[in-house]
Every structure is written in structure tokens, then in C-alpha cells.
Design an enzyme around this catalytic site. Structure first.
Site, PDB file in Angstrom:
ATOM      1  N   GLU A 104       0.844  -1.213   0.000  1.00  0.00           N
ATOM      2  CA  GLU A 104       0.000   0.000   0.000  1.00  0.00           C
ATOM      3  C   GLU A 104       0.872   1.253   0.000  1.00  0.00           C
ATOM      4  OE1 GLU A 104      -2.358  -1.605   3.310  1.00  0.00           O
ATOM      5  OE2 GLU A 104      -4.119  -1.128   2.102  1.00  0.00           O
ATOM      6  N   GLU A 124      -3.625  -9.513   3.670  1.00  0.00           N
ATOM      7  CA  GLU A 124      -4.410  -9.230   4.881  1.00  0.00           C
ATOM      8  C   GLU A 124      -5.529 -10.237   5.098  1.00  0.00           C
ATOM      9  OE1 GLU A 124      -3.290  -6.997   2.774  1.00  0.00           O
ATOM     10  OE2 GLU A 124      -2.669  -5.161   3.790  1.00  0.00           O
TER      11      GLU A 124
HETATM   12  N1  3HC Z   1       4.366  -7.967  11.512  1.00  0.00           N
HETATM   13  C1  3HC Z   1       5.083  -8.412  12.563  1.00  0.00           C
HETATM   14  N2  3HC Z   1       5.985  -9.412  12.490  1.00  0.00           N
HETATM   15  C2  3HC Z   1       6.154  -9.974  11.279  1.00  0.00           C
HETATM   16  C3  3HC Z   1       5.437  -9.570  10.144  1.00  0.00           C
HETATM   17  C4  3HC Z   1       4.509  -8.499  10.281  1.00  0.00           C
HETATM   18  N3  3HC Z   1       3.814  -8.009   9.244  1.00  0.00           N
HETATM   19  N4  3HC Z   1       5.815 -10.324   9.104  1.00  0.00           N
HETATM   20  C5  3HC Z   1       6.746 -11.184   9.575  1.00  0.00           C
HETATM   21  N5  3HC Z   1       6.947 -10.968  10.886  1.00  0.00           N
HETATM   22  C6  3HC Z   1       7.913 -11.641  11.760  1.00  0.00           C
HETATM   23  C7  3HC Z   1       7.609 -13.125  11.951  1.00  0.00           C
HETATM   24  O1  3HC Z   1       6.723 -13.310  13.023  1.00  0.00           O
HETATM   25  C8  3HC Z   1       8.986 -13.693  12.233  1.00  0.00           C
HETATM   26  O2  3HC Z   1       9.274 -13.402  13.576  1.00  0.00           O
HETATM   27  P1  3HC Z   1      10.181 -14.411  14.451  1.00  0.00           P
HETATM   28  O3  3HC Z   1      11.496 -14.453  13.754  1.00  0.00           O
HETATM   29  O4  3HC Z   1      10.186 -13.776  15.781  1.00  0.00           O
HETATM   30  O5  3HC Z   1       9.464 -15.738  14.431  1.00  0.00           O
HETATM   31  C9  3HC Z   1       9.900 -12.838  11.376  1.00  0.00           C
HETATM   32  O6  3HC Z   1       9.160 -11.645  11.083  1.00  0.00           O
HETATM   33  C10 3HC Z   1      10.291 -13.481  10.043  1.00  0.00           C
HETATM   34  O7  3HC Z   1       9.109 -13.908   9.411  1.00  0.00           O
HETATM   35  P2  3HC Z   1       8.993 -15.370   8.755  1.00  0.00           P
HETATM   36  O8  3HC Z   1       9.533 -16.392   9.676  1.00  0.00           O
HETATM   37  O9  3HC Z   1       7.597 -15.518   8.286  1.00  0.00           O
HETATM   38  O10 3HC Z   1      10.008 -15.210   7.535  1.00  0.00           O
HETATM   39  P3  3HC Z   1       9.856 -15.687   6.040  1.00  0.00           P
HETATM   40  O11 3HC Z   1      11.066 -15.211   5.350  1.00  0.00           O
HETATM   41  O12 3HC Z   1       9.490 -17.138   5.997  1.00  0.00           O
HETATM   42  O13 3HC Z   1       8.566 -14.897   5.449  1.00  0.00           O
HETATM   43  C11 3HC Z   1       7.168 -13.006   4.984  1.00  0.00           C
HETATM   44  C12 3HC Z   1       8.587 -13.518   5.343  1.00  0.00           C
HETATM   45  C13 3HC Z   1       6.760 -13.537   3.612  1.00  0.00           C
HETATM   46  C14 3HC Z   1       7.213 -11.522   4.976  1.00  0.00           C
HETATM   47  C15 3HC Z   1       6.162 -13.537   6.029  1.00  0.00           C
HETATM   48  O14 3HC Z   1       6.657 -13.248   7.311  1.00  0.00           O
HETATM   49  C16 3HC Z   1       4.806 -12.936   5.931  1.00  0.00           C
HETATM   50  O15 3HC Z   1       4.007 -13.396   5.146  1.00  0.00           O
HETATM   51  N6  3HC Z   1       4.506 -11.907   6.750  1.00  0.00           N
HETATM   52  C17 3HC Z   1       3.191 -11.367   6.912  1.00  0.00           C
HETATM   53  C18 3HC Z   1       2.799 -10.496   5.769  1.00  0.00           C
HETATM   54  C19 3HC Z   1       1.434  -9.926   6.009  1.00  0.00           C
HETATM   55  O16 3HC Z   1       0.482 -10.624   6.324  1.00  0.00           O
HETATM   56  N7  3HC Z   1       1.298  -8.606   5.863  1.00  0.00           N
HETATM   57  C20 3HC Z   1       0.081  -7.922   6.102  1.00  0.00           C
HETATM   58  C21 3HC Z   1       0.117  -7.301   7.429  1.00  0.00           C
HETATM   59  S1  3HC Z   1      -1.420  -6.582   7.845  1.00  0.00           S
HETATM   60  C22 3HC Z   1      -1.388  -5.090   7.074  1.00  0.00           C
HETATM   61  O17 3HC Z   1      -0.439  -4.749   6.435  1.00  0.00           O
HETATM   62  C23 3HC Z   1      -2.606  -4.288   7.315  1.00  0.00           C
HETATM   63  C24 3HC Z   1      -2.631  -3.054   6.477  1.00  0.00           C
HETATM   64  O18 3HC Z   1      -3.319  -3.310   5.298  1.00  0.00           O
HETATM   65  C25 3HC Z   1      -3.298  -1.956   7.218  1.00  0.00           C
END
Ligand code: 3HC
Ligand code: NAI
Length: 726
Positions: A104, A124
Site C-alpha cells: 500500500e 491481509e
Molecule cells: N508484523 C510483525 N511481524 C512480522 C510480520 C509483520 N507483518 N511479518 C513477519 N513478521 C515476523 C515473523 O513473526 C517472524 O518473527 P520471528 O522471527 O520472531 O518468528 C519474522 O518476522 C520473520 O518472518 P517469517 O519467519 O515468516 O520469515 P519468512 O522469510 O518465511 O517470510 C514473509 C517472510 C513472507 C514476509 C512472512 O513473514 C509474511 O508473510 N509476513 C506477513 C505479511 C502480512 O500478512 N502482511 C500484512 C500485514 S497486515 C497489514 O499490512 C494491514 C494493512 O493493510 C493496514
């Protein structure tokens, strides 16, 4: 934080910094705002570039932050609008990931350059939300409604090449993204920005927009099964097609808040962190992911190419691990080979670049044999032969003789004792359970079971194998049925008892499907085949000729027992494979379950024979007896140290047993119902059915209630010294 630097006098750089994934916490966003203001105020700055630290743009809003009340009410959209309104061109340099709020932010920029390996998306929906940073309004304006709706309602990550085709990014580069973004920024200085501000663009029209949206909604509703987020994502995108930008944003915010405060979002965010928490495995002996290193697996073998073996071979080939596939004789080998090839052809078609990426016609990558000598040089073997202890021991003894000393010996048994299997070898430290779920090339769960002698290296290697196969590996201890199946036994048992007492398969299935399971226990049993559990019951002396004469029909070892499933099997009703089971099907192998009057008559006769008074059983009782007995077993498993936390059981259920993810898993669900209520209900059902041990409340559950129903993350601290059954 976000770091403000200059690439040249004319170009300001704002670097998002919040390791490990540059999540957009409030301090990051405030620093971004400060950077924009500083660049705006500096007359020498002519363009701005936004990028992320450590080769990642941003994974979006800080998911941890959603549960913190103080961050509620802060709108990411405010910051995205600030970027878009900037009077100097802003270019996003996208490396690694731009997900959720990260994308975004990029959509607020006037230009986007992405590295060829970058992934973008609005995931999301997968954590129970919708894009709440105006993404539902900007994305359709940029790439059109069909593509935007697909990305927003599925949450899938799209590769940079696809993003370029869709017009989501302006440029994709193979080399240095930052340099490419600087070049683009310098090129566009002075060009009009109005056409680049997405909020000012109209949503591209479709000739049949209304029909398209209605059809999409019907499809979504069918798939969503009481899962709110996809439908609210849809409503937000529809608002973009009907309302001016500002009104669409208001609608997006309203819908976002509905989801944010829904229990579903909390459950899904819990599941997100639970999946990551289980990767940090520990055992009661003190070995853990921190002090064990996996061994590399250059070549593997699979023994037995039945239902499970063929899926496991497919998974290994897909992960580019050379495989030797072994069967007991040429006839089984040929059948197995055909089945594996068919699965691989299908997988190759599904894969983006087609069959070339799956090198399965090369005998060096996939070899079929009946000769155990072919296993001499493999690093790991997965045994998937019949569920029969003497056979498994015979095979492990052979493997122990033939395989090189460093090779790991894994078993796919679904319930048998890992220690007994390991006892047949001269290297029990190398033996580990790798319990795949059917179909093994699709289901994501891999239950990893350590025995008494299993080395930390063997556990770490199995965990690493799970990652390579793109599975979710959960490490558990050794007991009958391990964690997943052990919890499933009382659930299925209750379902059958409910039939005895007056219910019907279709009524029980309906209640559990309404709860969110993909299929209820009876449809599941018909799909898996009733004969599998029948064989196991006969083997354990519960059914068939091995039951001592004079044993009451509905009792085994002093406990209530239902011979109903045995009765079905004795009538050749094995489920879908025979066209009849708890339901009737159009033909053997048919999939459409229809209620069967034969079964209803049998149930009536059965109740008469055994003098069971039929009563009406309401939905609440069906749900509670099935789920609470399963959860009760979960508490025993935790108390025994078989699983190291409730998250483990929840991840197992979500990825292996079709538990609805938006309900967080059985233990999370229990915490939302409230442990005092779960306990009170179990006590009541147990009093009504004193001969059913599965309904007797677990001591650990009682303890948690006695100490005041603490939050789930504190449960394990109430186990003074986790005892391990091993
Ligand atoms: N917020 C907080 N922590 C996050 C995060 C996030 N958005 N994304 C990843 N992390 C943390 C994980 O919990 C993990 O923490 P840890 O090491 O303490 O266990 C660390 O970052 C690394 O993450 P992964 O183990 O998942 O690492 P990968 O390399 O396998 O994957 C990724 C990376 C593809 C970025 C995956 O973490 C992911 O899919 N993250 C979530 C993405 C997501 O859902 N984003 C939307 C958020 S909601 C939003 O943006 C709302 C907005 O529209 C208003
Ligand atoms: P299956 O009956 O479909 O296949 C077993 C295969 O093993 C057969 O092809 C058979 O020819 C082969 N086999 C038997 N003896 C052999 C020998 N000596 N050498 C080589 N091959 C031999 O069984 P399925 O369902 O694939 O189960 C295999 C294992 O996986 C069992 O331990 C089972 O409990 C477990 N499992 C099964 C699941 C399922 O849903 N079917 C799920 C998870 C685990």
C-alpha cells in the site's frame, strides 16, 4: 525507524528500517512522515526514493501491533496519502517483499521499480483483515477490478514478472533495484504527477461489471464457509467501483474495523505466530532448534508406493531431491510407478514453468526398484508400508543392515510406537517418525516424532526436510497416535456414540461443517476408508475374532465401545471406495454422499437390540461432545510433555485435520470458549456417560481453571515440571 539519506543532492532516500521484515510500526511510519516533510522542505531535493533495509521493502503493518490497544485508530492510509500528495516524484524500490501495508505504501508512490525476485501481495485476508491502507481503493484503479479482486480476496503473493504484466510495477530489474529506481527518479523529475496519483484515476470499466461482481460474490461465499474476511474484502473492492475515492476509503475503514475487532482476525493472527513458534522446537530432554544442526539430504528413498508413499515421492521430486522408490514386487512397483508419474505430470502442469522444472524422467533423479541394495547410498529413507508392526520391524532391520551408517531412517506410521520400530535397528538415534497426511504431496502438515533414542540431529534433519518440502513441521513425542490422531480418536468416538443415542451421520456432519470443518467425521471416515481403522481395531483385540468370548457387545476393557463401525465393515461398507459407508454413493469410488435409508434402519434395529432409548440430540451437544473430548485429550498431551505448547496442537489441527483456521485451532478455541465452561460441560457429559474416559476432565484442564483461567500463552507455566512419557 526510517532512515533519511541522500543519493545525490537532488534525490532523497527514505529507507524503512525495522528488522527482520521492516514491518510498519508506528515509529517507522512517523519517521517516514518526517522524511517526506524534510524532503519537501528542501528545495535542492527534486525526487524521493523509498526502499527497505536488508533487501526487503516491507511485510506491511506490524501484526503484533494489532493486539495492542494504543496503536488502534492510527490509519496507514494517512501516510500513504501523504506520499501520494507529495509535490516531488516518489519512486518505490521494491526488493524482497512488498506485502500488505508495504504494498500500500508502494501504491502511494508515483512509480514502482521491482527486483525480478521480489514478491508482492495484499495478504491481509489470510490474517482475517482487509487492506486497510487504502489498498482496496488504489489497486483496482491501477490494475482493474478482476485482477485486484483476485489479489485482495486470495492474499496470494505475486512474482515481479506477473506484477509487471498486470501494470502493478513500472519496471522489473535483474540487477540493482536501488540504482534502477534512482535512474527512474532522475528521469521523471519535472514530469506531471497528476496522472501518477492513483486516487485521482477512475476505476477501469468492465462492460459487464455487475454480472462479474455477482458471480465473484457467489464463488467467494461458497469457498468462505463463515470466514468473514474474503466477503468484506469483496465489499471494499465493490465500493471502489461504486463510490468516489474518499467515500471508498471511508467504507474500507469501516469494514476494516469490523474485521479488526472480530474474533476471526485474532484467531488468524494467533495462527500466524503459532506457525512460526512451532519452528522453534524443543524436547523435554533439553534439545532444541538452537543446539541441533540438520544434516544435508542429497538423496532419499521411499519404501511402499501406496496411498502415502506415492505422495511422499512426489513431494521429494518437487523439492528436487533425487529419490529411490521401492516396492515389494514388480506388480506393486508398476502400479506405484504409474500412480507417481500421474501425480508428477499433474504437478508439472500446475507449476509455472511447466514440466521442465520437474526432472522426473531422469533415472538419476527418480529410480524405481524392488532391490533394497539400491538404498546403499541414500541419506534418508521414509518407510510407508502397511501399518503392521512386525512388517515395519522387518524392514527397519533390513535398512539398518543395508543403509550407510549416517542415513536417517524415518517411518510414516500413523500411530505405532517409534521406539519399538527403532529397536529393530542398530542405530535407534537415527530413527524418527515423519508422519505425512493424505494426500502427502498436498497436505502441509508433517508431524515429526522423536523416540527415546532419537538424536537432536535426526529431529533437526526431519524439520529441515519439512521446510524443504514446504510443509509445516511440528515436533512431538512418542505415544499411541502421537498428538494429532490421539486427539482425533475421542472426537470420532463421540460422533459414533451420538449415533447410538439417536443422531444421524448427516446431522453430526452438518454441525461440524457449520462450525467450519471442511468435512464432518462421517464423510471423513468414508473418504479415508472404514477398513483402515477396522484393521487397527482387530489388531488391538477390539474387534473380530480376537475379542474374548463373552465380552459385552458395547464394552471393551470396562469402557464403552461402539461396534457400529465394525458392523458396517462386516457388511462390506468401507466408504467411498465401495460406494457405501456411513452414506451411499453413486458408485464405488463415487464422491457424492447421500443419506442412506439402509443405515437409518440399521441404527433403529441396533438401538432396539441394545435397548438404547432414542432421544433428540441438539446441535450444541453434538458440537461440544465432539470438540471438547478432542480438546480434553489435548490437555493430557500437554501435561505429558508430548507437545511443547498449545500452539503445536493448533498448528497440527489447522494443517492436518481441516480445523477452520479462522477459529485458531482447538486449544485456541477452548481459550475463547473459556476453560471454566469447557470444564463444566465435560463434567456434565462425564457424569451422564461415566464409562467414557475421554469425557473425564483432564487434570491439567482442572488445574488451569482452579488457578483462574489464565491466557493461553501462560498455560505451560502451570505445569510445574513437564513430565515426559518417554
Ligand atoms: N508484523 C510483525 N511481524 C512480522 C510480520 C509483520 N507483518 N511479518 C513477519 N513478521 C515476523 C515473523 O513473526 C517472524 O518473527 P520471528 O522471527 O520472531 O518468528 C519474522 O518476522 C520473520 O518472518 P517469517 O519467519 O515468516 O520469515 P519468512 O522469510 O518465511 O517470510 C514473509 C517472510 C513472507 C514476509 C512472512 O513473514 C509474511 O508473510 N509476513 C506477513 C505479511 C502480512 O500478512 N502482511 C500484512 C500485514 S497486515 C497489514 O499490512 C494491514 C494493512 O493493510 C493496514
Ligand atoms: P497402502 O496400503 O496404500 O500402501 C502400502 C504399500 O506398501 C503397498 O503398496 C505395499 O505394496 C507396500 N509394501 C508392503 N510391504 C512392503 C515391503 N516389504 N517392501 C516394500 N513395499 C511394501 O498404505 P498407506 O495408506 O499408504 O499407509 C502407509 C503407511 O502410512 C502406514 O503406516 C499408514 O498407517 C501410514 N499413514 C497412512 C495415511 C493414510 O491416510 N492412508 C495417513 C498417514 C499415515
Amino acid at each position: 525507524m526510517a532512515q533519511y539519506t541522500s543519493a545525490s543532492t537532488a534525490l532523497a532516500v527514505i529507507r524503512l528500517r525495522n528488522p527482520p521484515v521492516n514491518a510498519l510500526s508506528l515509529p517507522v511510519l512517523q519517521a517516514l512522515e518526517d522524511g517526506l516533510k524534510r524532503a519537501d522542505a528542501d528545495p535542492s531535493v527534486k525526487a524521493i526514493m523509498i526502499c527497505g533495509e536488508n533487501g526487503k521493502f516491507s511485510a506491511g503493518a506490524d501484526i503484533q501491533g494489532f493486539s495492542l490497544p494504543k496503536t488502534r485508530g492510527i490509519s496507514l492510509g494517512h501516510f500513504v496519502s501523504l506520499i501520494e500528495r507529495c509535490e516531488k516524484p516518489v519512486v518505490a524500490a521494491i526488493e524482497g517483499v512488498a506485502l500488505g501495508g508495504g504494498l500500500e505504501v508502494a501504491l502511494g508512490c508515483h512509480y514502482r521499480v521491482a527486483h525480478v525476485k521480489a514478491r508482492m501481495g495484499l495478504p491481509e485476508v489470510t490474517i482475517g483483515l482487509l487492506p486497510g491502507g487504502e489498498g482496496t481503493q488504489r489497486l483496482p484503479r491501477l490494475i482493474g477490478v478482476p485482477a485486484a479482486l483476485d489479489i485482495i480476496t486470495t492474499g496470494r503473493h505475486i512474482p515481479a514478472t506477473e506484477a509487471l504484466k498486470l501494470g502493478l510495477v513500472d519496471e522489473v530489474v535483474e540487477e540493482n533495484t536501488i540504482e534502477a529506481a534512482i535512474r527512474l527518479a532522475n528521469k521523471v523529475i519535472g514530469q506531471p504527477l497528476e496522472p501518477r496519483r492513483l486516487s485521482l484515476r477512475p476505476v477501469p470499466k468492465l462492460p459487464n461489471m455487475e454480472a462479474f461482481l455477482s458471480e465473484a460474490l457467489v464463488k467467494l461465499k461458497k469457498q468462505a464457509r463463515r470466514y468473514l474476511a474474503p466477503e468484506l474484502c469483496f465489499q471494499a473492492v465493490r465500493a471502489a467501483t461504486e463510490l468516489p475515492f474518499a467515500d471508498g476509503v471511508r467504507k474500507e475503514r469501516e469494514l476494516f474495523n469490523v474485521l479488526l475487532t472480530s474474533g476471526q482476525a485474532q484467531a488468524l493472527q494467533y495462527a500466524f505466530f503459532a506457525e512460526r513458534a512451532v519452528q522453534k522446537w524443543t524436547t523435554p530432554h533439553g534439545s532444541s532448534w538452537q543446539n541441533a544442526s540438520p544434516q544435508p539430504i542429497h538423496k532419499a528413498a521411499v519404501i511402499g508406493l501406496g496411498t502415502m508413499g506415492r505422495g511422499i515421492v512426489t513431494s521429494l521430486v518437487k523439492a528436487s531431491i533425487p529419490v529411490v522408490a521401492l516396492e515389494q514386487n514388480l506388480e506393486y512397483l508398476n502400479t506405484g510407478r504409474k500412480a507417481v508419474m500421474l501425480l508428477l505430470e499433474r504437478e508439472a502442469m500446475k507449476m509455472e514453468q511447466g514440466a521442465q522444472t520437474l526432472d522426473f524422467h531422469n533415472p538419476a533423479r527418480l529410480q524405481f526398484t524392488v532391490d533394497f541394495d539400491a538404498l546403499r547410498d541414500v541419506d534418508l529413507v521414509i518407510e510407508a508400508v502397511f501399518e503392521n508392526m512386525p512388517l515395519k520391524k522387518e524392514i527397519f532391520q533390513k535398512l539398518s543392515r543395508i543403509c550407510k551408517p549416517a542415513a536417517f531412517l524415518c517411518t510414516n506410521t500413523s500411530a505405532l510406537n517409534i521406539d519399538e520400530i527403532a529397536s529393530a535397528t542398530s542405530r535407534p538415534q537415527q530413527v524418527v517418525g515423519t508422519h505425512f497426511f493424505s494426500p502427502a504431496h498436498i497436505m502441509r502438515l508433517l508431524e515429526i516424532i522423536y523416540g527415546h533414542h532419537t538424536s537432536p540431529t535426526a529431529i533437526a534433519t526431519a524439520v529441515q526436510l519439512g521446510k524443504v518440502l514446504k510443509k509445516v513441521g511440528v515436533v512431538v513425542g512418542n505415544c499411541f497416535g502421537f498428538a494429532g490422531n490421539r486427539m482425533m480418536f475421542p472426537y470420532v468416538e463421540q460422533a459414533v456414540f451420538l449415533l447410538e443415542e439417536g443422531s444421524r451421520p448427516e446431522a453430526v456432519d452438518q454441525v461440524l461443517e457449520d462450525f467450519g470443518f471442511k468435512i464432518g467425521p462421517f464423510r471423513m471416515s468414508d473418504l479415508a476408508g472404514l477398513d483402515v481403522a477396522w484393521r487397527s481395531r482387530k489388531g488391538r483385540g477390539l474387534a473380530g475374532d480376537s475379542v474374548p468370548p463373552g465380552t459385552p457387545a458395547r464394552q471393551r476393557h470396562g469402557r464403552r465401545y461402539s461396534p457400529l463401525p465394525d458392523l458396517l465393515c462386516e457388511n462390506g461398507r468401507f466408504g467411498q471406495k465401495t460406494g457405501k459407508g456411513w452414506y451411499q454413493y453413486e458408485k464405488a469410488g463415487g464422491r457424492t454422499a447421500k443419506p442412506d435409508p439402509w443405515l437409518h434402519n440399521v441404527l433403529t434395529q441396533y438401538r432396539d437390540t441394545h435397548h438404547i432409548k432414542t432421544r433428540f440430540i441438539d446441535q450444541e451437544e453434538i458440537l461440544e461432545r465432539c470438540l471438547f473430548s478432542l480438546i480434553n485429550e489435548g490437555f493430557d498431551i500437554l501435561a505429558e510433555g508430548i507437545a511443547s505448547g498449545p500452539e503445536h496442537l493448533d498448528v497440527i489441527y489447522i494443517h492436518g485435520y481441516g480445523w477452520p483456521k479462522h477459529r485458531g485451532g482447538p486449544m485456541f478455541y477452548a481459550s475463547t470458549v473459556g476453560l471454566p465452561r469447557v470444564l463444566a460441560k465435560l463434567q456434565r457429559y462425564s457424569e451422564a456417560h461415566p464409562d467414557v474416559p475421554a469425557l473425564r476432565p483432564s487434570t491439567f484442564l482442572k488445574k488451569l481453571v482452579a488457578v483462574g483461567n489464565p491466557p493461553l500463552k501462560e498455560w505451560m507455566s502451570y505445569l510445574s515440571r513437564p513430565s515426559n512419557k518417554l
